[in-house]
Design a protein around this motif. Structure first.
Motif: not given
Length: 254
Positions: A213-229
């Motif tokens: 029941g846990i959701g995660v919200i990721f906020g970012s100003q760039t696409m420099n994010l790990a592909p797993e995200i």
């Protein structure tokens, strides 16, 4: 529950405005004992996990993890309460400089890193007062990580997220409904494309969270994010744009 790991105190004004609905903690006021498991979590299970998290963060060999498990287990058996990282540091000093054991070199390295962490975080890691995680699970709250390095911020997120997740797992709170949201702004600073082993451990926890029941919200100003995200994110929203043509293509194919 909404839990925000606030990297730059961006949510402080919001929390003040809606203080009846939202708890806001400065790190110095969030006194927790990292060595103490949440309610319902077996002590040895938490000790093993904490040792893995710390050894990974400190980039030490498996021997350091084993030594940390042994120390925490021994200290817990000797004390009426859960040990703290301060207690661990004192015992490491004894091993390194008094007992002259074969673990001397490893004890010195581990003590050096733990002492550095205590200097930065203090009572946020080693308070005798235990945070009531079962109460926080039902509350909306944020904790400020402002002023800490990205590496230490990542460690804090890993520890606190692990406590939330293990609390739900060990208390059999499996559900198909999203009951909790973890908010991570500026996620590209914590989960860059060139993610290290430190980050992969936290990503593993995120992958387990949905079943409880846990959701995660990721906020970012760039696409420099790990592909797993992107691989574990069901809903993706682009607002305003990233500013680079290749970013739009990458976002569209994610």
């Amino acid at each position: 529950m909404i839990c925000v790991f606030d990297r730059k105190q961006d949510y402080f004004d919001l929390a003040v405005r809606y203080k009846s609905l939202f708890l806001y903690f400065l790190l110095k006021d969030f006194e927790d004992n990292w060595c103490s498991p949440p309610k319902g979590v077996l002590t040895q299970l938490w000790i093993n996990l904490l040792a893995e998290i710390l050894a990974t963060h400190f980039e030490l060999r498996i021997a350091a993890q084993i030594l940390l498990v042994d120390l925490l287990t021994q200290l817990h058996s000797e004390m009426d309460s859960f040990p703290t990282l301060h207690d661990v540091s004192k015992r490491l000093y004894k091993i390194a400089y008094i007992e002259k054991s074969f673990n001397k070199e490893m004890a010195i390295r581990l003590k050096f890193r733990i002492d550095g962490l205590l200097t930065v975080l203090g009572s946020a890691t080693s308070s005798k007062r235990q945070v009531s995680w079962q109460k926080l699970i039902d509350a909306n709250w944020a904790i400020s990580l402002a002023g800490l390095s990205s590496s230490v911020q990542s460690l804090c997120v890993t520890i606190y997220f692990a406590k939330i997740l293990l609390y739900r797992i060990c208390n059999n709170l499996r559900t198909t409904k999203l009951e909790s949201f973890i908010v991570l702004d500026e996620a590209s600073q914590l989960f860059p494309k060139t993610s290290s082993k430190k980050i992969s451990l936290l990503l593993d926890y995120f992958q387990q969270a949905r079943a409880f029941g846990i959701g995660v919200i990721f906020g970012s100003q760039t696409m420099n994010l790990a592909p797993e995200i992107f691989g574990n994110t069901a809903t993706k929203i682009l607002v305003g744009g990233f500013g680079h043509g290749s970013d739009y293509e990458e976002f569209g194919s994610a």
